[in-house]
Design a protein around this motif. Sequence first.
Motif, PDB file in Angstrom:
ATOM      1  N   TYR A 101       0.826  -1.207   0.000  1.00 23.36           N
ATOM      2  CA  TYR A 101       0.000   0.000   0.000  1.00 23.36           C
ATOM      3  C   TYR A 101       0.864   1.262   0.000  1.00 23.36           C
ATOM      4  CZ  TYR A 101       0.747   1.121   4.940  1.00 23.36           C
ATOM      5  OH  TYR A 101       1.309   1.478   6.138  1.00 23.36           O
ATOM      6  N   LYS A 102       2.038   1.180   0.644  1.00 18.11           N
ATOM      7  CA  LYS A 102       2.941   2.332   0.713  1.00 18.11           C
ATOM      8  C   LYS A 102       3.587   2.598  -0.653  1.00 18.11           C
ATOM      9  CE  LYS A 102       4.666   5.288   3.651  1.00 18.11           C
ATOM     10  NZ  LYS A 102       3.851   6.475   3.870  1.00 18.11           N
ATOM     11  N   ILE A 103       3.937   1.539  -1.357  1.00 15.20           N
ATOM     12  CA  ILE A 103       4.511   1.693  -2.696  1.00 15.20           C
ATOM     13  C   ILE A 103       3.480   2.316  -3.626  1.00 15.20           C
ATOM     14  CG2 ILE A 103       5.545   0.517  -4.686  1.00 15.20           C
ATOM     15  CD1 ILE A 103       6.309  -1.755  -2.667  1.00 15.20           C
ATOM     16  N   ALA A 104       2.244   1.793  -3.583  1.00 17.18           N
ATOM     17  CA  ALA A 104       1.170   2.334  -4.418  1.00 17.18           C
ATOM     18  C   ALA A 104       0.945   3.805  -4.106  1.00 17.18           C
ATOM     19  CB  ALA A 104      -0.116   1.530  -4.218  1.00 17.18           C
ATOM     20  N   GLU A 105       0.971   4.138  -2.829  1.00 15.30           N
ATOM     21  CA  GLU A 105       0.783   5.528  -2.394  1.00 15.30           C
ATOM     22  C   GLU A 105       1.902   6.425  -2.941  1.00 15.30           C
ATOM     23  OE1 GLU A 105       1.437   7.145   1.911  1.00 15.30           O
ATOM     24  OE2 GLU A 105      -0.594   6.261   1.820  1.00 15.30           O
ATOM     25  N   GLU A 106       3.153   5.956  -2.819  1.00 16.79           N
ATOM     26  CA  GLU A 106       4.289   6.736  -3.308  1.00 16.79           C
ATOM     27  C   GLU A 106       4.242   6.941  -4.822  1.00 16.79           C
ATOM     28  OE1 GLU A 106       8.274   5.741  -2.273  1.00 16.79           O
ATOM     29  OE2 GLU A 106       7.943   6.127  -0.140  1.00 16.79           O
ATOM     30  N   LEU A 107       3.747   5.927  -5.531  1.00 17.88           N
ATOM     31  CA  LEU A 107       3.672   6.023  -6.983  1.00 17.88           C
ATOM     32  C   LEU A 107       2.367   6.693  -7.438  1.00 17.88           C
ATOM     33  CD1 LEU A 107       5.100   2.511  -7.903  1.00 17.88           C
ATOM     34  CD2 LEU A 107       6.257   4.711  -8.112  1.00 17.88           C
ATOM     35  N   ASN A 108       1.523   7.008  -6.469  1.00 20.84           N
ATOM     36  CA  ASN A 108       0.233   7.639  -6.745  1.00 20.84           C
ATOM     37  C   ASN A 108      -0.659   6.749  -7.628  1.00 20.84           C
ATOM     38  OD1 ASN A 108      -1.539   9.725  -6.215  1.00 20.84           O
ATOM     39  ND2 ASN A 108      -0.913  10.900  -8.016  1.00 20.84           N
ATOM     40  N   TYR A 109      -0.680   5.450  -7.318  1.00 23.03           N
ATOM     41  CA  TYR A 109      -1.484   4.475  -8.046  1.00 23.03           C
ATOM     42  C   TYR A 109      -2.673   4.056  -7.195  1.00 23.03           C
ATOM     43  CZ  TYR A 109       2.531   3.494 -11.164  1.00 23.03           C
ATOM     44  OH  TYR A 109       3.549   3.578 -12.072  1.00 23.03           O
ATOM     45  N   SER A 110      -3.786   3.800  -7.858  1.00 24.43           N
ATOM     46  CA  SER A 110      -4.909   3.159  -7.176  1.00 24.43           C
ATOM     47  C   SER A 110      -4.521   1.698  -6.928  1.00 24.43           C
ATOM     48  CB  SER A 110      -6.166   3.219  -8.048  1.00 24.43           C
ATOM     49  OG  SER A 110      -5.994   2.401  -9.197  1.00 24.43           O
ATOM     50  N   THR A 113      -4.646  -0.246 -10.245  1.00 26.05           N
ATOM     51  CA  THR A 113      -3.539   0.122 -11.136  1.00 26.05           C
ATOM     52  C   THR A 113      -2.241  -0.488 -10.624  1.00 26.05           C
ATOM     53  OG1 THR A 113      -4.584   2.185 -11.827  1.00 26.05           O
ATOM     54  CG2 THR A 113      -2.193   2.048 -12.101  1.00 26.05           C
ATOM     55  N   TYR A 114      -2.018  -0.421  -9.318  1.00 27.32           N
ATOM     56  CA  TYR A 114      -0.811  -0.997  -8.743  1.00 27.32           C
ATOM     57  C   TYR A 114      -0.758  -2.497  -9.010  1.00 27.32           C
ATOM     58  CZ  TYR A 114       2.818  -2.640  -5.730  1.00 27.32           C
ATOM     59  OH  TYR A 114       3.953  -3.262  -5.277  1.00 27.32           O
ATOM     60  N   THR A 115      -1.873  -3.184  -8.826  1.00 29.51           N
ATOM     61  CA  THR A 115      -1.915  -4.632  -9.044  1.00 29.51           C
ATOM     62  C   THR A 115      -1.525  -4.977 -10.482  1.00 29.51           C
ATOM     63  OG1 THR A 115      -3.596  -4.916  -7.341  1.00 29.51           O
ATOM     64  CG2 THR A 115      -3.397  -6.680  -8.973  1.00 29.51           C
ATOM     65  N   ARG A 116      -2.086  -4.251 -11.452  1.00 32.49           N
ATOM     66  CA  ARG A 116      -1.752  -4.499 -12.870  1.00 32.49           C
ATOM     67  C   ARG A 116      -0.282  -4.220 -13.153  1.00 32.49           C
ATOM     68  NH1 ARG A 116      -6.266  -1.563 -13.705  1.00 32.49           N
ATOM     69  NH2 ARG A 116      -5.071   0.197 -14.509  1.00 32.49           N
ATOM     70  N   ARG A 117       0.217  -3.113 -12.640  1.00 35.02           N
ATOM     71  CA  ARG A 117       1.611  -2.729 -12.903  1.00 35.02           C
ATOM     72  C   ARG A 117       2.589  -3.673 -12.198  1.00 35.02           C
ATOM     73  NH1 ARG A 117       1.278   3.287 -14.104  1.00 35.02           N
ATOM     74  NH2 ARG A 117      -0.268   3.221 -15.770  1.00 35.02           N
TER      75      ARG A 117
END
Length: 151
Positions: A101-110, A113-117
């Motif tokens: 969740y912290k990585i997604a937050e830092e990358l500004n991903y939902s 979106t984070y799961t796909r990437r």
Amino acid sequence: MQMNLNLDIDYVATAKKVTNFLDKKLDRYLALSGKQRYDLKSPTFDGMPKGPVSGNSNENRMININIAENVVDCVGQAMRNLTSESQRILLSRYSDSMMVYKIAEELNYSASTYTRRQEKALCEFADRFEFQVIKHGLQDEVVDLHVYSKN
């Protein structure tokens, strides 16, 4: 001579297999090699070939350590050769031990979106790791992280 390249990859299954490798199996290689996860970020090659030898149990232990060092080097090299986005995702997770969740937050991903990437990054890692494994002559020691579709 015709080469039969199987390019039909099951991306979801491959991502799961890579995750299992990076979450669980990599720790054993790290322990045997005397390295830490943060070592994945910087080159640690000594330039010397590390080919296997054969012999008694002490030599077998040295072979296992040698293989572990090479596998960790392959993981690190594969990580460093990823595209910028994939590198940020995977190194944040597997070298810096950041929570997803912290990585997604830092990358500004939902979350979606984070799961796909992340899935894309894991599959890219499988490709780049395979190249490193073959380059280091470890294909008999390390299992292919790809899962292929049965078409």
